[in-house]
Design an enzyme around this catalytic site. Sequence first.
Site, PDB file in Angstrom:
ATOM      1  N   ARG A  23     -19.062   6.001 -11.140  1.00  0.00           N
ATOM      2  CA  ARG A  23     -18.088   5.806 -10.061  1.00  0.00           C
ATOM      3  C   ARG A  23     -18.228   4.410  -9.463  1.00  0.00           C
ATOM      4  NH1 ARG A  23     -18.320   9.615  -4.884  1.00  0.00           N
ATOM      5  NH2 ARG A  23     -18.113  11.150  -6.520  1.00  0.00           N
ATOM      6  N   LYS A  66     -13.834  16.310  -8.397  1.00  0.00           N
ATOM      7  CA  LYS A  66     -13.904  15.755  -9.748  1.00  0.00           C
ATOM      8  C   LYS A  66     -15.300  15.207 -10.063  1.00  0.00           C
ATOM      9  CE  LYS A  66     -11.696  12.432 -12.824  1.00  0.00           C
ATOM     10  NZ  LYS A  66     -11.466  13.435 -13.863  1.00  0.00           N
ATOM     11  N   ASP A  67     -15.911  14.558  -9.093  1.00  0.00           N
ATOM     12  CA  ASP A  67     -17.208  13.911  -9.303  1.00  0.00           C
ATOM     13  C   ASP A  67     -18.098  14.231  -8.106  1.00  0.00           C
ATOM     14  OD1 ASP A  67     -19.210  12.295 -10.298  1.00  0.00           O
ATOM     15  OD2 ASP A  67     -18.335  10.445  -9.518  1.00  0.00           O
ATOM     16  N   PRO A  68     -18.678  15.438  -8.050  1.00  0.00           N
ATOM     17  CA  PRO A  68     -19.405  15.896  -6.862  1.00  0.00           C
ATOM     18  C   PRO A  68     -20.564  14.979  -6.470  1.00  0.00           C
ATOM     19  CG  PRO A  68     -18.995  17.716  -8.359  1.00  0.00           C
ATOM     20  CD  PRO A  68     -18.638  16.471  -9.107  1.00  0.00           C
TER      21      PRO A  68
END
Length: 426
Positions: free
Chosen positions: A15, A139-141
């Site tokens: 990310r 989506k991207d914890p």
Amino acid sequence: MSRVPVTFFLSNGTRQLITDRVKLFGSTSKATTRSFFLTAKAMAELVKDKESGVAAAGGGEMDIEHSRTFLEARSEEELLSGIKKEVEAGRLPPNVAAGMEEFYRNYKNAIFQSGDPAAAETVLSNMAVALDLMLLDVKDPFVFQPYHKALREPFDYYMFGQNYIRPLIDFRNSYVGNHSLFYEIEEKLKQGHNVVLFSNHQTEADPAVIALLLEKTNPHIAENLIYVAGDRVITDPLCKPFSMGRNLICVYSKKHMFDVPELADMKRKANIRSLKEMALLLRTGSKLVWIAPSGGRDRPDPVTGEWNPAPFDSSSVDNMRRLIESSGAPGHMYPLALLCYDIMPPPSKVEKEIGERRIISFHGAGLSVAPEIAANCEKSEEVKDVYTQALYKSVTEQYNVLKSAIHGKQGLEASTAGIALSQPWN
């Protein structure tokens, strides 16, 4: 104006948040009761600008995976249809989507209660950012460590939370008790001392409420306070973006220790790791810690419906006392009262499941601190209980003064000989 997150995903899944360098509006400005984010249209344009700019600067392929559904929304209809679109695309679980829509509608109703002429713009812009961050975490914890330091860059999650909660507080009907003691606390921190605030706990928004009532006069406390937080605020996708902007020591509450019996041992070990992190932090000195020894949020009396601080657990108080005394730095313990349940009351009963309903209102809030209470050197169980009750009694007394001022509409006249109310933002 605030920074707006422009989110990209590199091809390897890492990310990367690219942010526009837009100066955050000053928290002490005339507009402290409003939240001003860029409009949804401006956010969408900013995303497009950053996409082309980063691709050109990097000279390579960049896999843009994060949906811009919410940042591009120009109306309530587009925002709500965007939730359905994300469900249909398989990017959002239906139960989370339902919670997001309810969150939007309740937030909208609360902001319109304030009578702010810019309410519609505030709701759209604040909720566009909030829903985008919630979708990103689905989506991207984000995984919280035992000690989580507030994320302030490249996207400022702290200011996101401040700006989101600010328009929910009726500052005309809000009060701080014994404000001068917060200056005393700041002086102790400057001298390398540790300070613990033993407090009742009312809502998920408590950290933001505390910070908003102090941000103009005591920004160091507002931004550096470390909260002992339960696991629910770091696992619920609708709550996590707000938690990411706070300094947290993450623990499992006793109230939820055996919700899933097979996980009890894991939770105990995790709490031990968090206590070790706390001990390391306190050894460095100049730390300010907030803890709710009740182990959870206050709940209304099932018969009368009255709200009062939940009783303190003496073992929680004593654990904190021992950590302070073994830190090697001077330590101080203050009783703190908080009244803000109207803004975002918890469910009437403790729930096992993650994903509670968020009922939101525009309302006054109160915060009060009393002089520190020194612990007795004797360590018998009876003395521990007496000390815990002394803290709890002080919190309850302060709470009742705040209740008279806010719910009883007595305002500043609710002050007593030991609790002086003020509105330091005026």
